[in-house]
Scaffold this motif. Structure first.
Motif, PDB file in Angstrom:
ATOM      1  N   SER A 195       0.814  -1.223   0.000  1.00  0.00           N
ATOM      2  CA  SER A 195       0.000   0.000   0.000  1.00  0.00           C
ATOM      3  C   SER A 195       0.845   1.270   0.000  1.00  0.00           C
ATOM      4  CB  SER A 195      -0.952   0.018   1.208  1.00  0.00           C
ATOM      5  OG  SER A 195      -1.795  -1.115   1.194  1.00  0.00           O
ATOM      6  N   VAL A 196       2.044   1.209  -0.571  1.00  0.00           N
ATOM      7  CA  VAL A 196       2.909   2.388  -0.669  1.00  0.00           C
ATOM      8  C   VAL A 196       3.517   2.460  -2.067  1.00  0.00           C
ATOM      9  CG1 VAL A 196       3.458   2.500   1.789  1.00  0.00           C
ATOM     10  CG2 VAL A 196       4.909   1.136   0.266  1.00  0.00           C
ATOM     11  N   ASP A 197       4.071   3.633  -2.395  1.00  0.00           N
ATOM     12  CA  ASP A 197       4.710   3.835  -3.696  1.00  0.00           C
ATOM     13  C   ASP A 197       6.155   3.361  -3.725  1.00  0.00           C
ATOM     14  OD1 ASP A 197       2.505   5.278  -5.024  1.00  0.00           O
ATOM     15  OD2 ASP A 197       2.906   6.811  -3.507  1.00  0.00           O
ATOM     16  N   VAL A 198       6.803   3.390  -2.559  1.00  0.00           N
ATOM     17  CA  VAL A 198       8.224   3.035  -2.511  1.00  0.00           C
ATOM     18  C   VAL A 198       8.570   2.499  -1.120  1.00  0.00           C
ATOM     19  CG1 VAL A 198       8.854   5.425  -1.937  1.00  0.00           C
ATOM     20  CG2 VAL A 198      10.584   3.908  -2.900  1.00  0.00           C
ATOM     21  N   THR A 199       9.453   1.496  -1.105  1.00  0.00           N
ATOM     22  CA  THR A 199       9.935   0.886   0.135  1.00  0.00           C
ATOM     23  C   THR A 199      11.443   1.092   0.203  1.00  0.00           C
ATOM     24  OG1 THR A 199       8.204  -0.801   0.071  1.00  0.00           O
ATOM     25  CG2 THR A 199      10.140  -1.266   1.441  1.00  0.00           C
ATOM     26  N   SER A 200      11.958   1.480   1.366  1.00  0.00           N
ATOM     27  CA  SER A 200      13.393   1.744   1.453  1.00  0.00           C
ATOM     28  C   SER A 200      13.951   1.327   2.803  1.00  0.00           C
ATOM     29  CB  SER A 200      13.681   3.229   1.202  1.00  0.00           C
ATOM     30  OG  SER A 200      13.348   4.027   2.323  1.00  0.00           O
ATOM     31  N   ARG A 201      15.276   1.320   2.862  1.00  0.00           N
ATOM     32  CA  ARG A 201      16.024   1.206   4.114  1.00  0.00           C
ATOM     33  C   ARG A 201      17.186   2.193   4.037  1.00  0.00           C
ATOM     34  NH1 ARG A 201      17.387  -5.041   4.879  1.00  0.00           N
ATOM     35  NH2 ARG A 201      18.143  -4.337   6.925  1.00  0.00           N
ATOM     36  N   PHE A 202      17.719   2.575   5.212  1.00  0.00           N
ATOM     37  CA  PHE A 202      18.797   3.556   5.229  1.00  0.00           C
ATOM     38  C   PHE A 202      19.891   3.096   6.185  1.00  0.00           C
ATOM     39  CE2 PHE A 202      20.923   7.574   6.327  1.00  0.00           C
ATOM     40  CZ  PHE A 202      21.167   8.054   5.040  1.00  0.00           C
ATOM     41  N   PHE A 203      21.081   2.864   5.622  1.00  0.00           N
ATOM     42  CA  PHE A 203      22.241   2.423   6.387  1.00  0.00           C
ATOM     43  C   PHE A 203      23.203   3.599   6.541  1.00  0.00           C
ATOM     44  CE2 PHE A 203      20.601  -1.157   3.903  1.00  0.00           C
ATOM     45  CZ  PHE A 203      20.295  -2.049   4.924  1.00  0.00           C
ATOM     46  N   ALA A 204      23.599   3.905   7.783  1.00  0.00           N
ATOM     47  CA  ALA A 204      24.395   5.115   8.032  1.00  0.00           C
ATOM     48  C   ALA A 204      25.582   4.860   8.955  1.00  0.00           C
ATOM     49  CB  ALA A 204      23.501   6.200   8.611  1.00  0.00           C
ATOM     50  N   PRO A 205      26.412   3.836   8.681  1.00  0.00           N
ATOM     51  CA  PRO A 205      27.586   3.633   9.531  1.00  0.00           C
ATOM     52  C   PRO A 205      28.552   4.815   9.493  1.00  0.00           C
ATOM     53  CG  PRO A 205      27.724   2.285   7.554  1.00  0.00           C
ATOM     54  CD  PRO A 205      26.332   2.837   7.600  1.00  0.00           C
ATOM     55  N   GLY A 206      28.521   5.608   8.400  1.00  0.00           N
ATOM     56  CA  GLY A 206      29.365   6.801   8.320  1.00  0.00           C
ATOM     57  C   GLY A 206      28.965   7.884   9.290  1.00  0.00           C
ATOM     58  N   SER A 207      27.725   7.817   9.804  1.00  0.00           N
ATOM     59  CA  SER A 207      27.238   8.783  10.801  1.00  0.00           C
ATOM     60  C   SER A 207      27.089   8.146  12.178  1.00  0.00           C
ATOM     61  CB  SER A 207      25.890   9.364  10.347  1.00  0.00           C
ATOM     62  OG  SER A 207      26.039  10.104   9.162  1.00  0.00           O
ATOM     63  N   GLY A 208      27.649   6.953  12.350  1.00  0.00           N
ATOM     64  CA  GLY A 208      27.599   6.300  13.650  1.00  0.00           C
ATOM     65  C   GLY A 208      26.341   5.503  13.901  1.00  0.00           C
ATOM     66  N   ILE A 209      25.534   5.256  12.846  1.00  0.00           N
ATOM     67  CA  ILE A 209      24.274   4.527  12.984  1.00  0.00           C
ATOM     68  C   ILE A 209      24.276   3.391  11.965  1.00  0.00           C
ATOM     69  CG2 ILE A 209      21.753   4.673  12.887  1.00  0.00           C
ATOM     70  CD1 ILE A 209      22.158   7.750  13.237  1.00  0.00           C
ATOM     71  N   ASP A 210      24.222   2.150  12.430  1.00  0.00           N
ATOM     72  CA  ASP A 210      24.248   1.027  11.491  1.00  0.00           C
ATOM     73  C   ASP A 210      23.077   1.103  10.518  1.00  0.00           C
ATOM     74  OD1 ASP A 210      26.522   0.121  12.688  1.00  0.00           O
ATOM     75  OD2 ASP A 210      25.568  -1.523  13.779  1.00  0.00           O
ATOM     76  N   GLU A 211      21.869   1.198  11.057  1.00  0.00           N
ATOM     77  CA  GLU A 211      20.684   1.348  10.225  1.00  0.00           C
ATOM     78  C   GLU A 211      19.697   2.254  10.945  1.00  0.00           C
ATOM     79  OE1 GLU A 211      17.218  -1.123   7.773  1.00  0.00           O
ATOM     80  OE2 GLU A 211      18.753  -2.228   8.885  1.00  0.00           O
ATOM     81  N   ASP A 212      19.138   3.207  10.199  1.00  0.00           N
ATOM     82  CA  ASP A 212      18.215   4.182  10.767  1.00  0.00           C
ATOM     83  C   ASP A 212      16.783   3.728  10.503  1.00  0.00           C
ATOM     84  OD1 ASP A 212      18.130   6.570  12.227  1.00  0.00           O
ATOM     85  OD2 ASP A 212      17.647   7.736  10.435  1.00  0.00           O
ATOM     86  N   PRO A 213      15.885   3.802  11.505  1.00  0.00           N
ATOM     87  CA  PRO A 213      14.533   3.279  11.314  1.00  0.00           C
ATOM     88  C   PRO A 213      13.622   4.118  10.415  1.00  0.00           C
ATOM     89  CG  PRO A 213      15.161   3.195  13.627  1.00  0.00           C
ATOM     90  CD  PRO A 213      16.175   4.051  12.934  1.00  0.00           C
ATOM     91  N   ALA A 214      13.738   5.452  10.452  1.00  0.00           N
ATOM     92  CA  ALA A 214      12.879   6.317   9.636  1.00  0.00           C
ATOM     93  C   ALA A 214      13.604   7.643   9.461  1.00  0.00           C
ATOM     94  CB  ALA A 214      11.514   6.526  10.285  1.00  0.00           C
ATOM     95  N   THR A 215      13.997   7.964   8.239  1.00  0.00           N
ATOM     96  CA  THR A 215      14.960   9.024   7.984  1.00  0.00           C
ATOM     97  C   THR A 215      14.361  10.104   7.085  1.00  0.00           C
ATOM     98  OG1 THR A 215      16.614   7.252   7.986  1.00  0.00           O
ATOM     99  CG2 THR A 215      17.363   9.442   7.325  1.00  0.00           C
ATOM    100  N   GLY A 216      14.016  11.250   7.671  1.00  0.00           N
ATOM    101  CA  GLY A 216      13.429  12.321   6.887  1.00  0.00           C
ATOM    102  C   GLY A 216      14.374  12.885   5.852  1.00  0.00           C
ATOM    103  N   SER A 217      15.640  13.111   6.225  1.00  0.00           N
ATOM    104  CA  SER A 217      16.591  13.705   5.281  1.00  0.00           C
ATOM    105  C   SER A 217      16.783  12.803   4.061  1.00  0.00           C
ATOM    106  CB  SER A 217      17.926  13.967   5.975  1.00  0.00           C
ATOM    107  OG  SER A 217      18.440  12.790   6.574  1.00  0.00           O
ATOM    108  N   TRP A 218      16.805  11.495   4.248  1.00  0.00           N
ATOM    109  CA  TRP A 218      16.902  10.563   3.127  1.00  0.00           C
ATOM    110  C   TRP A 218      15.711  10.737   2.188  1.00  0.00           C
ATOM    111  CZ3 TRP A 218      18.051   7.693  -0.708  1.00  0.00           C
ATOM    112  CH2 TRP A 218      17.301   6.587  -1.109  1.00  0.00           C
ATOM    113  N   HIS A 219      14.534  10.985   2.736  1.00  0.00           N
ATOM    114  CA  HIS A 219      13.347  11.114   1.891  1.00  0.00           C
ATOM    115  C   HIS A 219      13.322  12.417   1.094  1.00  0.00           C
ATOM    116  CE1 HIS A 219      12.041   7.532   4.007  1.00  0.00           C
ATOM    117  NE2 HIS A 219      11.092   7.410   3.094  1.00  0.00           N
ATOM    118  N   THR A 220      14.104  13.414   1.502  1.00  0.00           N
ATOM    119  CA  THR A 220      14.218  14.599   0.649  1.00  0.00           C
ATOM    120  C   THR A 220      14.920  14.244  -0.657  1.00  0.00           C
ATOM    121  OG1 THR A 220      16.357  15.389   1.510  1.00  0.00           O
ATOM    122  CG2 THR A 220      14.367  16.092   2.688  1.00  0.00           C
TER     123      THR A 220
END
Length: 275
Positions: A195-220
């Motif tokens: 029921s969505v247009d797009v599905t994603s995940r966001f991995f951020a070990p470069g920012s000290g976070i292995d995987e981020d649960p919900a990332t607004g900046s990524w969605h920009t």
């Protein structure tokens, strides 16, 4: 001696606790020294701690820290900060303005359905080749990739995105060719989903976070990629973090994007800063 500081913990892009992305919000009279704010963020140990300082009737200065670094833009902690002001700090206006160091003025307004809508910049993107190093670190080869604020990697199906098990240590040193905070920050997505247009995940070990649960900046960035690749200006998005995940709605308008979602407060208390 200790100095008590107000602290809220919020699940952003969530309709109930245990969804979305956690952020700690700390309203202050003035910003603390940078090393202290970073130490507090490390102690809080959530994706971002946001510090807000009031500058006017409807305006605040805003800064964001992960447990490892200060970042130039964070969507979920901005949403959480606005939620705190509307829900707990007595703000009765229609629109909140946040002034930031590197992302300019960001505004947040309350929608009739209870969601909060953020107005964020959406920078340019460039299609880039997928290197063997990136494919190996992600554990699967993207079908297409773009550079911008982050590295955006497209896969054929949402199932392929959900199945990713990247080598985070290898991923931390990779990114868009050139320098920037994009290194070690990878958004992986596929059109479609439940029921969505797009599905994603966001991995951020470069920012000290292995995987981020919900990332607004990524969605920009994702909003711009989906617009240029598929011609879609309005999206319903799901970030499929295992066990949590978050729903983020986007509307691209020129060089700006509207991001909207719900938030839920889970903790209200004090941080006792040693004096």
């Amino acid at each position: 001696m200790t100095q008590p500081l107000p602290l809220y913990q919020v699940d952003a892009f969530a309709t109930r606790a245990f969804e979305g992305n956690q952020a700690c919000i700390m309203p202050l009279d003035a910003f603390l020294p940078d090393d202290v704010m970073l130490a507090i963020a490390a102690e809080n140990n959530v994706a971002e701690t946001a510090y807000i300082v009031r500058t006017g009737e409807e305006s605040w200065n805003l800064r964001w820290f992960t447990p490892a670094v200060e970042v130039p833009l964070c969507g979920h902690a901005t949403l959480a900060a606005a939620h705190v002001l509307f829900t707990h700090e007595g703000f009765a206006g229609e629109t909140i303005a946040f002034d930031t160091v590197k992302s300019g003025r960001l505004t947040v307004r309350k929608l009739e359905d209870g969601r909060l809508e953020m107005d964020f910049p959406s920078g340019p993107i460039t299609e880039i080749p997928v290197s063997d190093d990136v494919a190996e670190a992600l554990g699967a080869r993207p079908v297409q990739a773009w550079g911008g604020m982050f590295y955006a990697a497209m896969f054929e199906t949402p199932e392929a995105v959900r199945a990713l098990k990247p080598n985070l240590k290898a991923l931390a040193s990779l990114g868009v060719p050139g320098e920037g905070w994009d290194r070690g920050n990878f958004g992986c997505f596929a059109p479609g989903g439940e029921s969505v247009d797009v599905t994603s995940r966001f991995f951020a070990p470069g920012s000290g976070i292995d995987e981020d649960p919900a990332t607004g900046s990524w969605h920009t960035m994702l909003a711009r990629v989906m617009s240029e690749r598929f011609g879609k200006q309005v999206l319903s998005c799901f970030q499929a973090y295992p066990g949590r995940g978050g729903r983020i709605d986007t509307h691209l308008q020129g060089d700006r994007v509207k991001l909207s979602g719900h938030s839920v407060t889970t903790v209200e208390g004090r941080f006792f800063l040693p004096m």
